[in-house]
Design an enzyme around this catalytic site. Structure first.
Site, short mmCIF file in Angstrom:
data_model
loop_
_atom_site.label_atom_id
_atom_site.label_comp_id
_atom_site.label_asym_id
_atom_site.label_seq_id
_atom_site.Cartn_x
_atom_site.Cartn_y
_atom_site.Cartn_z
N GLY A 1 38.50 54.12 65.39
CA GLY A 1 38.46 54.17 63.92
C GLY A 1 39.75 54.60 63.27
O GLY A 1 39.73 55.32 62.28
N HIS B 1 45.79 66.89 61.95
CA HIS B 1 46.21 66.82 60.54
C HIS B 1 45.58 67.91 59.68
O HIS B 1 45.59 67.81 58.46
CB HIS B 1 45.91 65.44 59.95
CG HIS B 1 46.77 64.34 60.51
ND1 HIS B 1 46.50 63.01 60.32
CD2 HIS B 1 47.91 64.39 61.25
CE1 HIS B 1 47.44 62.27 60.93
NE2 HIS B 1 48.30 63.10 61.50
N LEU C 1 36.54 48.83 63.70
CA LEU C 1 35.79 47.81 62.95
C LEU C 1 36.49 46.45 63.03
O LEU C 1 35.88 45.43 63.31
CB LEU C 1 35.65 48.26 61.49
CG LEU C 1 34.80 47.41 60.58
CD1 LEU C 1 33.36 47.35 61.07
CD2 LEU C 1 34.84 47.95 59.15
P1 OAD Z 1 42.84 54.40 57.88
O1 OAD Z 1 42.12 54.33 56.59
O2 OAD Z 1 44.28 54.02 57.89
O3 OAD Z 1 42.13 53.45 58.96
C1 OAD Z 1 40.75 53.54 59.21
C2 OAD Z 1 40.40 52.50 60.25
O4 OAD Z 1 39.01 52.63 60.53
C3 OAD Z 1 40.64 51.05 59.84
O5 OAD Z 1 41.34 50.35 60.86
C4 OAD Z 1 39.22 50.47 59.65
O6 OAD Z 1 39.14 49.11 60.03
C5 OAD Z 1 38.44 51.34 60.62
N1 OAD Z 1 37.02 51.48 60.28
C6 OAD Z 1 36.42 51.51 59.06
N2 OAD Z 1 35.10 51.68 59.17
C7 OAD Z 1 34.83 51.76 60.50
C8 OAD Z 1 33.62 51.94 61.25
N3 OAD Z 1 32.43 52.05 60.68
N4 OAD Z 1 33.75 51.97 62.61
C9 OAD Z 1 34.95 51.83 63.21
N5 OAD Z 1 36.11 51.66 62.55
C10 OAD Z 1 36.06 51.63 61.21
O7 OAD Z 1 42.62 55.88 58.47
P2 OAD Z 1 43.40 56.61 59.63
O8 OAD Z 1 43.91 55.64 60.65
O9 OAD Z 1 42.55 57.72 60.09
O10 OAD Z 1 46.88 61.42 57.24
O11 OAD Z 1 44.63 57.23 58.85
C11 OAD Z 1 45.56 58.02 59.55
C12 OAD Z 1 46.13 59.06 58.65
O12 OAD Z 1 46.63 58.44 57.47
C13 OAD Z 1 45.12 60.07 58.11
O13 OAD Z 1 44.86 61.12 59.00
C14 OAD Z 1 45.79 60.56 56.88
C15 OAD Z 1 46.25 59.23 56.31
O14 OAD Z 1 47.32 59.28 55.45
C16 OAD Z 1 47.33 62.34 56.40
O15 OAD Z 1 46.88 62.49 55.28
C17 OAD Z 1 48.47 63.14 56.96
#
Ligand code: OAD
Length: 246
Positions: free
Chosen positions: A179, A112, A206
């Site tokens: 994550g 990304h 998480l």
């Molecule tokens: P999200 O914010 O959708 O999800 C983050 C995940 O990390 C959630 O499932 C949380 O439960 C988990 N989480 C939080 N803290 C944690 C920890 N300490 N250890 C393990 N897990 C944890 O973020 P992404 O899935 O990365 O794209 O989002 C995907 C894409 O959506 C991003 O790259 C971005 C966004 O829109 C673009 O901007 C194109």
């Protein structure tokens, strides 16, 4: 008896950087809670209000220079795994921060994009960039104002290096997702693909996600705690743990 693991593909999302102090997207205090995706993460949003979009990414780029923002034990565990693993390992991150490379990961794809890069929207030239992007900055290749944009993949745009990612996925024996909420495609579809070719699949997150039931093993907890322990088992035994209470 599962196939011996040689080729590993790892997908990371915002959760791996949460313990480093970087906001995730979809949590109640996440970035998409305070900002509209269409305003700051689409080509149409940039065309409508470039200064709003630049300031959104300027703020996040600036945050990477804050001394308190640094790789956490989860980033370091993946760098150690890459260094010590005897087979192939590709790390694919959806994150635009630079914490994986600062931890020492080398075989890394930012699907990304990267906050510390900007791109000329006319020539496609990409530049390393650590400062704010201002309306007065002319691009050094075309010398025009207003052509520089964050080298970030916005909604409606194609993620980077898809061919390279797909080539690794086709050959992977183990797919690990860390994550990420699994809400954004194509990354969200990688687990189904990995399963279809017979790879083992593990999720470390998480909380349970919508895709947890698809994975062979789903481990819940903070990445900074569970990932170093998971990597220890993988390096010691060459296999994934038998269950999620290892
Ligand atoms: P999200 O914010 O959708 O999800 C983050 C995940 O990390 C959630 O499932 C949380 O439960 C988990 N989480 C939080 N803290 C944690 C920890 N300490 N250890 C393990 N897990 C944890 O973020 P992404 O899935 O990365 O794209 O989002 C995907 C894409 O959506 C991003 O790259 C971005 C966004 O829109 C673009 O901007 C194109």
């Amino acid at each position: 008896m599962p196939k011996k693991i040689s080729n590993i593909v790892i997908l990371t999302g915002a959760g791996i950087s949460a313990e480093s102090g970087i906001q995730t997207f979809r949590a109640s205090d996440g970035l998409w809670h305070d900002h509209h995706i269409e305003d700051v993460a689409t080509p149409e949003g940039f065309a409508a209000n470039p200064s709003l979009v630049q300031s959104f990414y300027n703020e996040r780029r600036r945050q990477l220079k804050d001394p308190s923002i640094k790789p956490n034990p989860a980033h370091l565990a993946l760098a150690r795994l890459e260094q010590e693993w005897q087979g192939n390992l590709l790390l694919v991150t959806q994150n635009v921060d630079n914490l994986h490379e600062r931890a020492g990961s080398k075989n890394l794809i930012h699907m990304h994009g990267q906050l510390d890069q900007i791109r000329c929207s006319e020539s496609g030239a990409v530049y390393h960039w650590e400062e704010d992007v201002e309306a007065t900055h002319a691009c050094s290749c075309c010398e025009k104002l207003g052509t520089l944009r964050p080298n970030i993949v916005w909604f409606g745009e194609m993620p980077f290096l898809m061919d390279t990612i797909n080539e690794s996925l086709v050959n992977c024996d183990l797919f690990i997702s860390i994550g990420t909420s699994g809400k954004v495609y194509p990354a969200a579809g990688y687990v189904e693909y990995a399963k279809s070719i017979g790879a083992q699949t593990v999720e470390l997150n998480l909380d349970p996600t919508d895709s947890s039931s698809v994975f062979d093993l789903s481990i819940n907890g903070k990445a900074g705690t569970i990932l170093p322990a998971f990597v220890d088992v993988l390096l010691k035994t060459g296999a994934i743990p038998q269950n999620n209470s290892f």
